[in-house]
Design an enzyme around this catalytic site. Structure first.
Site: not given
Ligand code: SD4
Length: 340
Positions: A199, A229-230, A250-251, A253
């Site tokens: 992301t 995700g988020d 990020t992370g 979600g």
């Molecule tokens: C998700 N937040 O789809 C995103 C993943 C992400 O770097 O941040 N990737 O959950």
């Protein structure tokens, strides 16, 4: 007729009452945006190149909204990182993209589970500007994109994604594991594995003090088909309130959504916290909710206040964010983190 807020702030009796018992109303008085200091921040080291794309707009006195679109388009264009059509596919082998964008006036747009379109961020902006809606998903989002003139790309994995997918198919393991951040190399592990952060989230403030944000992702590699995700969710992956500040995530979600992450960070800034303190408080909330399982995930927030301060905080070690402004030029900052 003065509003209650204006009345409290401007009357002597009101000021005395505020001093005696600070109310939520008092805490939410918006600080004035500071003009003249354009800046852009974005997640991970891929943010460095993306920030330059945004800076081209900001440095000419352009609008933050244009900057955050142009900036993340650089990352969407790249086949070498996990954002955009070069990203990892879902577990059926299909790349599905999510993106959202928000300006300084609470205008926002989003697309999710979009296939075969190179620049989901620009489709999200069209949703914002050319429909009465905020969010379009799946086939409908693709139809809209095509009707708006976006070319339909081939349904094909990039060579790196194909390799990663074949590797993943050997075990097809669907189990979050601890994050070992390693941006720049492609995740070949299970969901939540090394460099599974596919992301880019970006926040910018222009010379007129206007804030905007964008977020674009291929989502978690090898996710269940249909999983969101988020990142496309206004309030979770991204939120902007021009009177207070902007935040993005990020992370993992699912755990950002659980606390409506970006909105939470902005609301904490509204209560007077600095961007970094607000990001930290939101991360602490995630950690409290997850308990023992917090060590198995990564969650990170970035934020800018209306006054132009920026900050970030992560759950685990390894999160970096890129900053670009006229004073400091380009820098990559290692964010502080909670789990030591
Ligand atoms: C998700 N937040 O789809 C995103 C993943 C992400 O770097 O941040 N990737 O959950």
């Amino acid at each position: 007729m003065p509003t209650r807020r204006k009345f409290i702030a401007s009357s002597a009796a009101g000021l005395a009452a505020l001093a005696a018992s600070p109310s939520v109303e008092a805490l939410s008085l918006p600080p004035a945006p500071v003009a003249g200091k354009p800046q852009v921040i974005s997640t991970w080291d891929t943010g460095l190149a993306a920030n330059l794309g945004a800076w081209k707009v900001l440095s000419k006195g352009g609008r933050a909204l244009d900057a955050v679109e142009a900036g993340v388009m650089v990352t969407e264009d790249s086949q070498n990182c996990c954002v955009g059509l070069g990203g990892n596919p879902d577990r059926e082998g299909i790349v599905t993209l999510d993106a959202c964008i928000m300006d300084d006036q609470f205008n926002c747009g989003s697309v999710a589970a979009l296939e075969r379109i190179k620049h989901p961020i620009s489709v999200a902006r069209r949703v914002m500007e050319r429909t009465p809606h905020v969010m379009l998903v799946g086939e409908g989002a693709q139809q809209f994109a095509v009707a708006q003139g976006f070319p339909l790309e081939a349904q094909k994995l990039s060579p790196d994604a194909e390799k990663a997918y074949k590797e993943w198919l050997k075990t097809s393991q669907y189990k979050p594991v601890v994050n070992i951040e390693n941006s720049g190399t492609r995740n070949t592990g299970p969901v939540g594995g090394a460099n599974n952060h596919d992301t880019i989230a970006m926040l910018a403030q222009d010379v007129q003090g206007r804030l905007s944000g964008s977020c674009t992702t291929s989502g978690m590699g090898f996710k269940m088909r249909g999983r969101l995700g988020d990142s496309p969710l206004i309030g979770s992956g991204l939120f902007v309130d021009n009177a207070v500040g902007a935040a993005a995530a990020t992370g993992q979600g699912e755990d950002v959504i659980r606390i409506a992450g970006a909105h939470t960070v902005v609301e904490l800034m509204r209560q007077g916290m600095s961007p970094k303190a607000a990001c930290k408080a939101a991360i602490e909330r995630v950690a409290r909710i997850k308990g023992d399982k917090a060590k198995d995930i990564q969650v990170c927030f970035i934020a800018i206040s209306a006054q132009g301060q920026h900050g970030a905080f992560a759950l685990q070690k390894g999160f970096s964010y890129a900053v670009c402004d006229a004073q400091n030029q380009q820098q990559l900052i290692q964010a502080e983190y909670l789990l030591k």
